[in-house]
Design an enzyme around this catalytic site. Structure first.
Site, mmCIF file in Angstrom:
data_model
loop_
_atom_site.group_PDB
_atom_site.id
_atom_site.type_symbol
_atom_site.label_atom_id
_atom_site.label_comp_id
_atom_site.label_asym_id
_atom_site.label_seq_id
_atom_site.Cartn_x
_atom_site.Cartn_y
_atom_site.Cartn_z
ATOM 1 N N ARG A 18 0.827 -1.216 0.000
ATOM 2 C CA ARG A 18 0.000 0.000 0.000
ATOM 3 C C ARG A 18 0.858 1.262 0.000
ATOM 4 O O ARG A 18 0.561 2.225 -0.705
ATOM 5 C CB ARG A 18 -0.966 0.018 1.186
ATOM 6 C CG ARG A 18 -2.073 -1.022 1.067
ATOM 7 C CD ARG A 18 -2.974 -1.044 2.295
ATOM 8 N NE ARG A 18 -2.172 -1.328 3.483
ATOM 9 C CZ ARG A 18 -2.259 -0.668 4.640
ATOM 10 N NH1 ARG A 18 -3.127 0.299 4.780
ATOM 11 N NH2 ARG A 18 -1.505 -0.994 5.659
ATOM 12 N N ASN A 36 -6.226 -2.686 3.058
ATOM 13 C CA ASN A 36 -6.139 -4.121 3.270
ATOM 14 C C ASN A 36 -7.533 -4.683 3.508
ATOM 15 O O ASN A 36 -8.347 -4.059 4.192
ATOM 16 C CB ASN A 36 -5.269 -4.445 4.484
ATOM 17 C CG ASN A 36 -3.800 -4.253 4.226
ATOM 18 O OD1 ASN A 36 -3.350 -4.203 3.095
ATOM 19 N ND2 ASN A 36 -3.026 -4.152 5.291
#
EC number: 3.6.1.7
Length: 91
Positions: A18, A36
């Site tokens: 990320r 997530n």
């Protein structure tokens, strides 16, 4: 504005996926988010006025922008209902 939702799975959690995706988005002028999921995947919402930048972003996400990441499954869908934003965030 083109808006897409991408879901990737593989080695995409715990490897900086990320964080590096945000760096990539910022460098290309892509707005949206990366988060997530409970199943171990990552969902990315991305948007841009520049279709070429968005395509470049999509291609790099497919190959995992994180050096230790690995994308085994990639799903992309266009979604005009994604709320517009003027930055890229990670949740």
């Amino acid at each position: 504005m083109r808006k897409v939702r991408i879901n990737v799975s593989g080695r995409v959690q715990g490897v900086g996926f990320r964080f590096v995706t945000k760096m990539l988005a910022d460098s290309l002028g892509i707005y949206g988010s990366a988060k997530n999921e409970d199943d171990g995947s990552v969902t990315i919402e991305a948007m841009s006025q520049n279709d070429m930048s968005l395509e470049q972003f999509i291609e790099k996400v497919k190959r995992s922008p994180a050096p230790f990441g690995r994308v085994d499954s990639f799903n992309l869908e266009e979604d005009l209902t994604i709320p517009e934003t003027n930055r890229f965030i990670t949740n």
